[in-house]
Design an enzyme around this catalytic site. Sequence first.
Site, PDB file in Angstrom:
ATOM      1  N   CYS A  99       0.888  -1.159   0.000  1.00 47.79           N
ATOM      2  CA  CYS A  99       0.000   0.000   0.000  1.00 47.79           C
ATOM      3  C   CYS A  99       0.922   1.203   0.000  1.00 47.79           C
ATOM      4  O   CYS A  99       1.532   1.527   1.022  1.00 47.79           O
ATOM      5  CB  CYS A  99      -0.901   0.019   1.230  1.00 47.79           C
ATOM      6  N   CYS A 138      -0.563   4.235   2.451  1.00 43.63           N
ATOM      7  CA  CYS A 138      -0.531   4.133   3.922  1.00 43.63           C
ATOM      8  C   CYS A 138      -0.200   2.690   4.305  1.00 43.63           C
ATOM      9  O   CYS A 138       0.935   2.271   4.118  1.00 43.63           O
ATOM     10  CB  CYS A 138      -1.843   4.602   4.526  1.00 43.63           C
ATOM     11  N   SER A 139      -1.170   1.935   4.827  1.00 46.48           N
ATOM     12  CA  SER A 139      -0.876   0.549   5.229  1.00 46.48           C
ATOM     13  C   SER A 139      -2.092  -0.349   5.021  1.00 46.48           C
ATOM     14  O   SER A 139      -2.328  -1.256   5.818  1.00 46.48           O
ATOM     15  CB  SER A 139      -0.436   0.516   6.700  1.00 46.48           C
ATOM     16  N   CYS A 140      -2.870  -0.119   3.942  1.00 44.78           N
ATOM     17  CA  CYS A 140      -4.018  -0.974   3.650  1.00 44.78           C
ATOM     18  C   CYS A 140      -3.531  -2.418   3.483  1.00 44.78           C
ATOM     19  O   CYS A 140      -2.549  -2.669   2.779  1.00 44.78           O
ATOM     20  CB  CYS A 140      -4.723  -0.501   2.381  1.00 44.78           C
TER      21      CYS A 140
END
Length: 213
Positions: A114, A117-119
Amino acid sequence: MSETRDHAHSHPFQPDDDAGGQTEHMLLVRAMRELLVEKGVYSAEDERRAIERMDAISPTGGARVVARAWTDPAYKQRLLADGSAAVRELGLEIGPTRLIVVENTGNLHNVIVCTLCSCYPRYVLGIPPAWYKARAYRSRVAVEPRKVLAEFGTDLPDSVEIRVHDSTADMRYMVLPARPAGTGGWDEDALASIVTRDCMIGVSLPLAELEDA
């Protein structure tokens, strides 16, 4: 009362998550949460239980999905066609997020990231590792994936295409690794035991394949 402790740890230091202070977005999230609790939309206890449920999820759910796909061709086709529906068949709930499963083959290797961000497919893989959320991984794997994979110990021949999949807020990816040779007589439990979190992200290979390399 005094207390003496040995803090001479040998492992790398993990910075505190709040070391950088509150960002504008974090303040907005806090304000929204307090407003929702105040309006009675949900309670702080509801939130705590949701976090506890999320923390309890492990990559074993994803490993079961991979093992089923390796042993059931019809299930594998459903998984590749509609990942969300197929994982629900095994009793895994993934919420409203769309799950897309991408398959590794002899000439194609997939890896997920991602970049924003941190999906991450938390409902099937659990909490993402710290490196997945780090800027170094998010920025580099999209531009030099072969080099990044080599740093994880995954050296792929130049003949293998590497495809990077960028997750979003409403669409998550999971890698279906190629079934290692020599596992033809294994049952689902044995197969699931060699499927790791990292090989479902795409930075590694199933354990049996690593041991034979």
